[in-house]
Design an enzyme around this catalytic site. Structure first.
Site, PDB file in Angstrom:
ATOM      1  N   ASP A 163       0.849  -1.194   0.000  1.00  0.00           N
ATOM      2  CA  ASP A 163       0.000   0.000   0.000  1.00  0.00           C
ATOM      3  C   ASP A 163       0.883   1.243   0.000  1.00  0.00           C
ATOM      4  O   ASP A 163       1.971   1.226  -0.580  1.00  0.00           O
ATOM      5  CB  ASP A 163      -0.932  -0.030   1.218  1.00  0.00           C
ATOM      6  CG  ASP A 163      -2.293   0.589   0.919  1.00  0.00           C
ATOM      7  OD1 ASP A 163      -2.339   1.794   0.675  1.00  0.00           O
ATOM      8  OD2 ASP A 163      -3.302  -0.140   0.935  1.00  0.00           O
ATOM      9  N   HIS A 217      -3.901   5.944   3.371  1.00  0.00           N
ATOM     10  CA  HIS A 217      -4.522   4.719   2.874  1.00  0.00           C
ATOM     11  C   HIS A 217      -3.856   3.474   3.454  1.00  0.00           C
ATOM     12  O   HIS A 217      -4.527   2.542   3.919  1.00  0.00           O
ATOM     13  CB  HIS A 217      -4.434   4.724   1.349  1.00  0.00           C
ATOM     14  CG  HIS A 217      -5.290   3.729   0.655  1.00  0.00           C
ATOM     15  ND1 HIS A 217      -4.890   2.429   0.419  1.00  0.00           N
ATOM     16  CD2 HIS A 217      -6.532   3.841   0.106  1.00  0.00           C
ATOM     17  CE1 HIS A 217      -5.835   1.792  -0.242  1.00  0.00           C
ATOM     18  NE2 HIS A 217      -6.847   2.615  -0.442  1.00  0.00           N
ATOM     19  N   SER A 544     -11.154  -0.969  -0.931  1.00  0.00           N
ATOM     20  CA  SER A 544      -9.870  -0.948  -0.217  1.00  0.00           C
ATOM     21  C   SER A 544     -10.057  -1.237   1.265  1.00  0.00           C
ATOM     22  O   SER A 544      -9.153  -1.725   1.927  1.00  0.00           O
ATOM     23  CB  SER A 544      -9.182   0.412  -0.366  1.00  0.00           C
ATOM     24  OG  SER A 544      -8.503   0.511  -1.583  1.00  0.00           O
TER      25      SER A 544
END
Length: 758
Positions: A163, A217, A544
């Site tokens: 990520d 994220h 996600s």
């Protein structure tokens, strides 16, 4: 692009719920045709601007060592006229994913290399995109009970997350009470001046920047998968509770492959190659690109080789829903995860002058917003399409000062940016209404002014009210966190990508859905630049977010069943999934219509049920080779997935539906079709099962035998299922399911039928 890109703290955060279909995925530079060659014996220097990164796949000769392969790779490289060394032309040699390397080449050099007999393919890398306090409870995870207790919270399992990096000092990654990493762990910690711990056991950067997460994220997905218990977690006082990942005692290994500009294929491949060598047990990738041939899909290739090493791979399905055939990461050896909501709402209720109340959501819940009714206006009343969308600059000449402004969702404009336009134009509050496509799927966003995100139906009712009176008025009542709403959760999110798969329509995708709407998890920095809160959690949405939920659940299953293969774990998750909601009725989609299997796959994950599935559909990695040959892949294409050359002509290929998959996706013509499946007993040694069939409309389904018995654990039984048309329904699609039922277990496989005249 989905209209919910959020800008906060001067960081452009690419959220997973962005619709990937319109985002540029394949940023491939056009190479200069020129090639500078040596014209005489004198050394000349090539123009380095002509060089690009290429991925080269090579057929591995039998019995060649890794050292021998390195020599082969170097021999394939062109004689370099660069002032730099040969080592700089060779970027990376793959050791665990496949036989091949990455190198800097000109376009002409790449063409010449592709002609070599030992080379399978030479291509430019692609660019991929980035696709909790209450969600563990919603999934039935309870401390000291059930699967958490049985798996010891995932103890001893290593979850690798590819990520945007990590925030190492976050409390979700503390290691109090955590054991040391398993002896097999070979990874390293690349954090300048920061030491990893027994939770965060490894961190690597592949972006030539820093392993630290400057996006959010990566921190969010890592903590969702395996964050420890953190009390007092909230976002702006909402969703208060104990935050925890799905596998709170599992170890985390972080591989930074993404920046704000996306996720490079070279970085993904190198990270997956090293993660395999490091010793991870589960790989979690909330990253994706459009469906393509598996041999040209870095994630598919990497996941295949990881699976061969016994590593479970979970990936997000993408955020291009509700468009059909938008599902990504659709290889059958990957668990493809769609997104649904949970029964929690951060309520912002719109009150109209006619006393109507319309439920909406907003993460920003101002305590001092007056309950008095304010003038209400539709931003598109001037017939300007951009004004209706509250696009940047579109309200400069519109009288919205001190008013509640109704804005249309869409237009590739962030929902939060719409509120910024309203605020900049002097508006007091915003009502954001869904498009018809998004239906009832709303999100709790961090708005910068009082706001409520309402459904398409509610928005239309509000528009009708505005048109019904010369002086429409409204206000927003902020109700905070409400649990048990909606009572029909889980509901599939509108953005969650749908099947059927383009790369392999005979495999039903997505495989599963899980929590992915308004998920609270760790965040690098305080999200509140309004009240200067010290909060270190944030709430965002997307597949996600659903992917790491399933990655963590896979870690729990790996801990409680260390002998299960990746395919067995996947089967356990799929065959125990729920197809009904909390009300006991069929799971619905964003339009409140019963969701089909191209939307939910096998259903919504049931974490507790997955630990005791009774039977599993196991697949050995070699079983995928006849499947790939059956897809009419060339020998060279199939060679991408093996360590030696393959001749499909000497292999008995199989159709897609013949793969021993836990679901059925069949194109049914005028002739009947029969497929076999093999189930493995992972329940009680002595057990018996009978079939229960919910036949798709217009299809007759028969199973032979319709009763099976076992006398030992891991015993295998073969059965055959035949599909034939039963009348002309006039439909193009029909769906049902097949169950094997014992006194203790129910093993369900969804059936999707696409009718054909052939």
């Amino acid at each position: 692009m989905e209209d919910n890109r959020r800008k906060m703290l001067s960081i452009v955060v690419v959220f997973a719920f962005l619709a990937l279909s319109s985002m540029p995925r394949f940023s491939q530079a056009i190479l200069d045709e020129s090639f500078t060659s040596a014209l005489d014996d004198k050394s000349t220097t090539e123009d380095e601007s002509n060089l690009e990164d290429y991925i080269v796949h090579v057929i591995k000769p039998e019995g060649v060592s890794m050292e021998g392969l390195d020599s082969l790779y170097k021999s394939l490289l062109p004689v370099s006229n660069l002032s730099s060394s040969e080592r700089q032309r060779l970027i990376y040699s793959y050791r665990n994913l496949f036989s091949g390397f990455a190198a800097k080449l000109t376009k002409d050099e790449a063409k010449a290399m592709e002609e070599k007999e030992e080379v399978i393919s030479v291509r430019l890398p692609k660019k991929f995109s980035l696709h909790t306090t209450h969600s563990p409870e919603f999934l039935g995870l309870r401390q000291n009970l059930g699967i958490w207790k049985q798996s010891n919270y995932g103890k001893g399992v290593i979850v690798g997350v590819l990520d945007t990096g990590i925030t190492p000092g976050h409390p979700s990654f503390g290691d109090a009470g955590m054991p040391s990493p398993p002896k097999k762990w070979k990874g390293v910690c690349e954090l300048d001046g920061i030491v990893c711990n027994n939770k965060l056991i490894g961190v690597r950067d592949f972006t030539n920047s820093s392993a630290l997460d400057d996006d959010g994220h990566g921190t969010h997905t890592a903590s969702t998968a395996a964050g420890v218990f953190v009390g007092g977690a909230d976002v702006l006082g909402n969703a208060y509770g104990i935050a925890a990942g799905m596998a709170p005692s599992a170890h985390l290994a972080i591989y930074k492959v993404c920046t704000k500009d996306g996720c490079g294929e070279l970085e993904i491949l190198e990270a997956m190659d090293i993660a395999i060598e490091d010793g991870v047990d589960v790989l979690s990738l909330s990253i994706g690109g459009p469906s393509s041939s598996f041999d040209e899909d870095a994630i598919a290739v990497g996941a295949f080789w990881a699976t061969q090493k016994g590593i479970f791979v979970s990936c997000s399905a993408g955020n291009s829903g509700p468009n059909i055939s938008s599902v990504e990461n659709d290889a059958p050896w990957i668990l493809t995860v769609g997104a649904s909501n949970i029964d929690r709402s951060i309520r912002a209720v719109v009150q109209l002058g006619n006393k109507d109340l319309w439920d909406g959501e907003s993460l920003f819940q101002p305590k001092n917003f007056p309950s008095t009714l304010l003038p209400l206006v539709y931003a598109g009343a001037n017939a300007n399409a951009l004004s209706a969308l509250c696009a940047p600059g579109s309200l400069r000449n519109v009288d919205v000062k001190g008013k509640v402004v109704l804005c249309d969702r869409g237009g590739n404009i962030s929902r939060v940016d719409k509120g910024k336009e309203v605020k900049d134009a002097g508006g007091a509050a915003m009502i954001l209404m869904n498009t018809q496509v998004d239906g009832y799927s709303t999100l709790a966003d961090f708005h910068i002014l009082p706001a409520s995100h309402v459904s398409f139906d509610a928005g239309n009712r509000i528009k009708k009210y505005i048109a019904s009176t010369p002086s429409p008025v409204a206000t927003i009542l902020f109700k905070g966190t409400a649990l048990g709403l909606p009572p029909n959760a889980p509901i599939v999110a509108s953005f969650s990508s749908r099947g059927p798969s383009l790369a392999s329509p005979g495999i039903l995708k997505p495989d599963i859905i899980g929590p992915g709407v308004s998920i609270l998890a760790a965040w690098p920095v305080p999200v509140d630049n309004i009240t200067n809160s010290k909060a270190s959690f944030n709430m965002i949405s997307g597949t996600s977010m659903s992917c790491p939920h399933l990655s963590g659940i896979a870690a729990l299953l790996k801990s409680s069943h260390p002998d299960w293969s990746p395919a067995a774990i996947k089967s356990a998750i799929m065959t125990t999934a729920d197809i009904v909601n909390l009300d006991g009725k069929r799971i619905v989609d964003h339009q409140n219509i019963n969701a089909d299997f191209f939307t939910i796959g096998s259903g919504h994950v049931n974490a507790s049920g997955a630990t005791n599935p009774g039977l599993v559909y196991d697949i050995h990695p070699d079983d995928y080779i006849p499947y790939l040959c059956g897809l009419n892949y060339t020998d060279k294409q199939v060679s991408m997935f093996v360590l030696h050359g393959v001749k499909c002509s000497s292999i008995t290929s199989i159709t897609e539906a013949q793969l021993n998959y836990p679901s059925f996706s069949v194109q049914l013509g005028t002739s009947s079709q029969t497929y076999t499946r093999t189930v493995t007993n992972v329940g009680p040694a002595n057990s018996s099962y009978v079939t229960e069939i919910f036949e798709p409309k217009g299809v007759k389904v028969s199973v032979i035998p319709n009763e099976i018995s076992f006398t030992e654990v891991n015993q295998k039984v073969l059965y055959a299922v035949t599909f034939r048309r039963d009348g002309n329904t006039g439909q193009s699609l029909a769906q049902g399911y097949l169950k094997w039922v014992s006194c203790t277990n129910s093993v369900r496989s969804p059936i999707s039928i696409v009718f054909s005249n052939q």
